[in-house]
Structures are given as C-alpha cells and as structure tokens.
Design an enzyme around this catalytic site. Structure first.
Site, PDB file in Angstrom:
ATOM      1  CE  LYS A 204       1.594  -4.716  -1.763  1.00 31.89           C
ATOM      2  NZ  LYS A 204       0.846  -3.721  -1.004  1.00 31.89           N
TER       3      LYS A 204
ATOM      4  CD  GLU B 286      -6.307 -15.114   8.644  1.00 31.38           C
ATOM      5  OE1 GLU B 286      -6.355 -13.943   9.057  1.00 31.38           O
ATOM      6  OE2 GLU B 286      -5.826 -16.049   9.294  1.00 31.38           O
TER       7      GLU B 286
ATOM      8  CB  CYS C 117     -12.147  -9.135   8.629  1.00 31.48           C
ATOM      9  SG  CYS C 117     -11.194  -9.739  10.005  1.00 31.48           S
TER      10      CYS C 117
ATOM     11  CD  GLU D  74     -15.732  -7.138   4.054  1.00 28.01           C
ATOM     12  OE1 GLU D  74     -15.098  -7.250   2.995  1.00 28.01           O
ATOM     13  OE2 GLU D  74     -15.337  -7.586   5.137  1.00 28.01           O
TER      14      GLU D  74
HETATM   15  P1  NDP Z   1      -7.192  -5.805  -0.660  1.00 24.40           P
HETATM   16  O1  NDP Z   1      -7.536  -7.198  -1.052  1.00 24.40           O
HETATM   17  O2  NDP Z   1      -7.490  -4.723  -1.596  1.00 24.40           O
HETATM   18  O3  NDP Z   1      -5.635  -5.683  -0.319  1.00 24.40           O
HETATM   19  C1  NDP Z   1      -4.990  -6.509   0.589  1.00 24.40           C
HETATM   20  C2  NDP Z   1      -3.521  -6.591   0.249  1.00 24.40           C
HETATM   21  O4  NDP Z   1      -3.357  -7.263  -0.998  1.00 24.40           O
HETATM   22  C3  NDP Z   1      -2.851  -5.236   0.065  1.00 24.40           C
HETATM   23  O5  NDP Z   1      -1.531  -5.306   0.543  1.00 24.40           O
HETATM   24  C4  NDP Z   1      -2.890  -5.050  -1.442  1.00 24.40           C
HETATM   25  O6  NDP Z   1      -1.948  -4.129  -1.911  1.00 24.40           O
HETATM   26  C5  NDP Z   1      -2.587  -6.460  -1.883  1.00 24.40           C
HETATM   27  N1  NDP Z   1      -2.988  -6.774  -3.256  1.00 24.40           N
HETATM   28  C6  NDP Z   1      -3.918  -6.169  -4.020  1.00 24.40           C
HETATM   29  N2  NDP Z   1      -3.993  -6.770  -5.241  1.00 24.40           N
HETATM   30  C7  NDP Z   1      -3.082  -7.770  -5.234  1.00 24.40           C
HETATM   31  C8  NDP Z   1      -2.672  -8.735  -6.205  1.00 24.40           C
HETATM   32  N3  NDP Z   1      -3.224  -8.811  -7.429  1.00 24.40           N
HETATM   33  N4  NDP Z   1      -1.705  -9.622  -5.875  1.00 24.40           N
HETATM   34  C9  NDP Z   1      -1.145  -9.581  -4.638  1.00 24.40           C
HETATM   35  N5  NDP Z   1      -1.474  -8.673  -3.701  1.00 24.40           N
HETATM   36  C10 NDP Z   1      -2.439  -7.784  -3.983  1.00 24.40           C
HETATM   37  O7  NDP Z   1      -7.903  -5.591   0.737  1.00 24.40           O
HETATM   38  P2  NDP Z   1      -7.925  -4.264   1.601  1.00 24.40           P
HETATM   39  O8  NDP Z   1      -6.543  -3.793   1.859  1.00 24.40           O
HETATM   40  O9  NDP Z   1      -8.914  -3.359   0.973  1.00 24.40           O
HETATM   41  O10 NDP Z   1      -8.451  -4.822   2.993  1.00 24.40           O
HETATM   42  C11 NDP Z   1      -9.783  -4.899   3.327  1.00 24.40           C
HETATM   43  C12 NDP Z   1     -10.286  -6.316   3.158  1.00 24.40           C
HETATM   44  O11 NDP Z   1      -9.567  -7.189   4.016  1.00 24.40           O
HETATM   45  C13 NDP Z   1     -11.718  -6.446   3.580  1.00 24.40           C
HETATM   46  O12 NDP Z   1     -12.454  -7.151   2.611  1.00 24.40           O
HETATM   47  C14 NDP Z   1     -11.663  -7.258   4.860  1.00 24.40           C
HETATM   48  O13 NDP Z   1     -12.786  -8.011   5.132  1.00 24.40           O
HETATM   49  C15 NDP Z   1     -10.466  -8.093   4.644  1.00 24.40           C
HETATM   50  N6  NDP Z   1      -9.933  -8.548   5.926  1.00 24.40           N
HETATM   51  C16 NDP Z   1     -10.065  -9.870   6.273  1.00 24.40           C
HETATM   52  C17 NDP Z   1      -9.641 -10.322   7.505  1.00 24.40           C
HETATM   53  C18 NDP Z   1      -9.752 -11.762   7.857  1.00 24.40           C
HETATM   54  O14 NDP Z   1      -9.000 -12.200   8.711  1.00 24.40           O
HETATM   55  N7  NDP Z   1     -10.628 -12.525   7.278  1.00 24.40           N
HETATM   56  C19 NDP Z   1      -9.043  -9.428   8.465  1.00 24.40           C
HETATM   57  C20 NDP Z   1      -8.945  -8.069   8.004  1.00 24.40           C
HETATM   58  C21 NDP Z   1      -9.371  -7.670   6.766  1.00 24.40           C
HETATM   59  P3  NDP Z   1      -2.364  -2.576  -2.095  1.00 24.40           P
HETATM   60  O15 NDP Z   1      -2.664  -2.077  -0.733  1.00 24.40           O
HETATM   61  O16 NDP Z   1      -1.174  -1.963  -2.698  1.00 24.40           O
HETATM   62  O17 NDP Z   1      -3.568  -2.563  -2.985  1.00 24.40           O
END
Ligand code: NDP
Length: 499
Positions: free
Chosen positions: A183, A258, A292, A390
């Site tokens: 997803k 992560e 990230c 962040e």
């Molecule tokens: P989100 O947490 O908003 O979304 C990540 C994924 O989770 C998306 O596919 C999203 O879907 C999905 N999602 C959202 N809500 C739910 C839920 N309740 N249940 C299951 N899945 C859900 O993060 P972002 O996409 O905004 O990404 C940015 C974040 O990712 C930053 O905080 C960054 O630091 C972190 N990140 C961490 C990394 C690491 O390795 N530590 C690497 C890269 C990024 P949808 O898009 O439809 O909302």
C-alpha cells in the site's frame, strides 16, 4: 525548459490483485496531482476494505498453494535478479515518472532507481548465502534453525522517494518467500504502478505481489487489521506508526516501524570544514529536504560558528531551484500543496524563533507550485519548535555549542533518534560521541552512505525494529528452532509407578 508531461503515462492507475489489473470493487477513484502546477493529471483506483480482502486472499492463496515459498533460494534469487535488471533497464523512464509525480529533481530520481535495483540484487544474493547456526551438545543433542517465511506481508510506504522505499520492503519480503500486499502513499502512486509489469516480466508468480492504492485510513487500516496478515512493515510519520502499533496489537503482529527524524549534524572546529560544509548542506537540501535521515539540525562549535553559518547561508542561497525535470535542478517542488503549507508554516514560525540567514519563503521566479527556497535559521534555541519538530522540507536550524558535553546534550534533546552525523578529526571524540548519541545510526565524517548489510532504523520516536541485511531476513521469517536428541530421550517416567 518547459514543464511537460513525460511520455508513456498510463490513462489511469489500477489496483493489481492476483495477477490482474482491476478497479476498486465500488469503482471509487482518487485524483493525483503533480507538484509543479498542482493540477490533477491522473486518477487512481481507491481501494476499500473489500479490495484489501481480495488482495490479502490472493496473497494468502499464493503463499499456501503457490510455488513461491517452496522454491529453492537460488530459483527465487534468479527471478529477483531479473527484477533488478528490468528496473535498471527502465531507469530513465522510472526517473521521469518519479520526478513528475513527486517533484524530486531528475538527477536525484535517477539515483533512486539504481538504488531500488540494488536492493533487489542485494537480497537476491543474501538468500543464497544465508545460513543459520547449528549447535551441538556432544553425544546428546543437535539443534538447528529452520527458517520459514511468515505468510502475507503488509507493506505500507510513504511518498518520499517512493519507488526506492517500496523496493526496500518488497525485496526482502519476497526474497524470503513471503507474498505481499503493498500500500503506497496516496500522494505518489505513479511509480508504484510500474511494479506489476516488472514482476510479471521477471517471472514472479501471480498473487505473490499485490498492489492496493487509496487512503491510509481506509485501505492501510484494513491491511493493518486483517487477520491473515501476520506482519506489517511501515515507513512513515511517527504518529501514524503509533496508531498502527495500537491497531496491530490485538492480533500480536510482527511490526517494523521506520518513522520520522530530526537528526543532528555536529561540526567540531577540528573537522575538515570543507567536507563538513558539503555534507551538511547536501544532507538537508537533497531530495528537497523530504528525507527521513536529513541532518536538519546543524550544531556547530562556537569558535567556527560565525564563519560556518555565513558559508552555509551562501551555499543555500546558491542552490539551483528549478523544474524537477531539469538536470541542473538541485531543489525541485515539494510533493503536495498540503505539505507545502506545512513547511511554509514552519518557515514563518522560524522567523520568530531564529535568525533567518537564507531563504524564508517562495523562491523568486516561482509564483506557483510547491516551491520553498532553501531556508537557513541560525541561533536557534533548543526549545524552539523548528529545533524539535520534523519539518521534512528544505529548512535547517543551526545552533552553536561550546563543549562536547553541551553538543551531546543538544544532539539528544529531541523526541527523535534516527540518524546523526559527526564531523571531527579527533578519533576518540568521534567514537565516544557516537556512543553517547541516542540514534539508530551514526555517520562519522560522512554523509548518509548506506551499506545494505548494516541495520537501518531508529530509537525513541524514530521507530521500532531494524531492517537491513540479516535483520530484514529475521523480520520477514520465523526462526523455528529444531532439537534432535542423539541418545535416549531421558524423560522422567510419570505414571509408570516408579518402574
Ligand atoms: P504518513 O505516516 O502520513 O503515511 C505513510 C503511509 O501510511 C502512507 O501510505 C499512508 O497512506 C499510510 N497511512 C496513513 N494512515 C494510516 C493508517 N491509519 N493505517 C495504515 N496506513 C496509514 O507519512 P508520510 O507519507 O507523510 O511520509 C512522511 C513521513 O515518513 C515522515 O515523517 C518521514 O520522516 C517518514 N519517513 C521515515 C523513514 C525512515 O526510514 N525512518 C524514511 C522515509 C520517511 P496515505 O498516503 O493514503 O495517507
């Protein structure tokens, strides 16, 4: 250079379930925009719970009845190398689509396609080389580890460098014999839509890879709560990670999280300052700052502080902002207007929290689209929100320190603990400082160069668990322990009346 749609865009983006491209059961779709004009350029199928159920059922069938989990590692490895070959051969197209959809500068998008291919090669090799411990109690017992795939892996990924992040989960999950439901993030579904053809062409059997698209709160949530999905690998925001952790808890699922970061780059006066400058600028402004592991807090020893800040600001002002498709561009457009608004709100906040020395809003000549000028705040206090939270954009906070102790205190003074970068020529200090830092990863005198064998992940609010090398193999498999006696069983004879 003009902003032009790349060739080869599909008409729409569909789900991929059991080897077939399909629309959502109820026909629902969502609009996808591109970040330079913020215009809708395509629609994608929006999965509901019924679609997730179908995808999981297909993956479960492929796991229970299909050849994939039972194949010899060498056979799976060959197919995964073919996946890598295909990804590499489509590098150009992939980079164009990724850059178009996410706003990443094209030169940096190309690097991501190569890294995605490398992830597949790495795990294709690892499963062939993989071996586990055998232990022996002489004359009594032999014990060995029987490593087994876990079943249907739920993979949930964010919008920053999406294709590469998807490959980071897909490669180990599939290599170890699991089947998957991916997803991806809703902001950036375009490159994810390339996976089905890639897997099909490489010879991955139907049902092993399934793609669902749509809202995280609906499709992602249904995947997390599905009883036939025993493990979830999630990359994204810390608050989403916490919610997923709560939702997965009743089913005691395997979880790898992560999450976000606010990583420090610590520059001591004895560092190679030219290298430190290159790396600390690159760390927060590459990938549009949507990274990230960005070194978004730069801590600088007081004796070199003023000079370093001046040079840093100069560099930031000279960064080339432009169309994502232009090879000269160093910073492109942020992924989505909502994210742009969030980053801009931090830029405004920062004006009251630090001394603005570069950027501070929309760059000149970019009245539209999600453009933010590389922004540098100096003299930022540790209690400032731009020091603590962040931002995930091209915005950096610089803070001075006087002693090693103060630098360490500042480095650890956030809820996050993903990465840290230390710049010093003092070997003892480097190692002791690294040991004191509360982060999952530390780079000494280096920018973020990954060795895929090393553990990747964070501490504190930056995550739970580690992936990378054998840690990924551990996460995606069950290590079943098998014990064999070499002699009599020696069981106490209950119920034998003492005979
Ligand atoms: P989100 O947490 O908003 O979304 C990540 C994924 O989770 C998306 O596919 C999203 O879907 C999905 N999602 C959202 N809500 C739910 C839920 N309740 N249940 C299951 N899945 C859900 O993060 P972002 O996409 O905004 O990404 C940015 C974040 O990712 C930053 O905080 C960054 O630091 C972190 N990140 C961490 C990394 C690491 O390795 N530590 C690497 C890269 C990024 P949808 O898009 O439809 O909302």
């Amino acid at each position: 250079m003009t902003h032009q749609k790349p060739a080869g865009l599909p008409d729409k983006i569909q789900l991929f379930i059991d080897g077939e491209f399909v629309d959502a059961q109820d026909g629902a779709t969502f609009d996808v925009i591109e970040p330079v004009s913020n215009e809708v350029y395509i629609t994608a199928a929006s999965a509901g719970k019924a679609d997730v159920d179908l995808a999981v059922a297909a993956a479960k069938r492929a796991f229970d009845e299909g050849p994939w989990p039972k194949m010899l590692p060498r056979e799976r490895s060959r197919i995964l190398h073919r996946v890598a070959d295909i990804v590499e051969s489509r590098d150009e197209q992939l980079a164009l689509l990724e850059s178009w959809d996410s706003g990443l500068p094209i030169t940096q998008a190309k690097g991501q396609a190569r890294r995605a291919a490398e992830n597949f090669r790495f795990f294709a090799d690892l499963i062939v080389a993989e071996h586990d411990n055998v232990t022996k109690v002489p004359g009594r017992q032999i014990n060995y580890v029987n490593r087994k795939p876990k079943g249907v892996a739920g993979l949930i990924t964010p919008w920053n460098v999406p294709f590469m992040q998807e490959s980071w989960k897909l490669a180990p999950a599939i290599a170890t014999g699991n089947t998957v439901v991916l997803k991806p993030a809703s902001y950036t579904p375009l490159s994810a839509a390339l996976w089905p053809e890639i897997f099909r062409e490489a010879g991955v059997p139907d049902g092993v890879f399934n793609l669902i698209l749509g809202s995280g709160g609906v499709a992602g949530d249904a995947l997390v709560k599905h009883p036939d999905v025993p493990l979830i690998s999630f990359t994204g925001d810390s608050s989403t990670g916490a919610m997923i952790s709560t939702n997965a808890a009743p089913l005691l699922k395997g979880l790898s999280l992560e999450l976000g970061g606010k990583s420090p780059s610590i520059v001591f006066a004895d560092a190679d300052l030219e290298e430190a400058l290159d790396a600390t600028v690159f760390s927060v402004f590459s990938l549009n700052g949507e990274r990230c592991t960005a070194g978004s807090r730069v801590l600088v020893e007081r004796s070199i502080y003023d000079d370093f800040v001046a040079r840093y600001a100069e560099r930031a002002k000279n960064i080339v902002i432009g169309l994502p498709s232009d090879p000269a561009t160093e910073v492109g457009a942020l992924v989505h207007p909502s994210h742009f608004e969030k980053v801009m709100s931090y830029v405004e906040l920062g004006k009251g929290e630090g001394r603005l020395v570069a950027g501070g809003g929309r760059p000149e000549g970019f009245p539209e689209g999600n453009y933010v000028a590389p922004t540098v705040f100096a003299d930022v206090r540790p209690d400032a929100r731009i020091f603590q939270e962040e931002i995930f954009g091209p915005v950096v906070a610089i803070t001075p320190f006087d002693t090693d102790e103060e630098a360490l205190e500042l480095a650890n003074d956030t809820k996050y603990g993903l990465a840290a970068y230390v710049w010093t020529s003092n070997l003892k200090r480097a190692h002791n400082f690294a040991n004191g830092i509360e982060s999952g990863m530390v780079w000494l005198n280096s920018n973020n160069v990954r060795d895929l064998r090393t553990p990747f992940g964070g501490v504190k609010a930056s995550g739970l668990g580690r992936e990378g090398g054998y840690r990924s193999v551990d996460f995606y498999t069950t290590a079943q322990s098998i014990q064999i006696t070499l002699n009599e069983a020696h069981s106490p004879r209950f119920g034998a009346g003492g005979k």
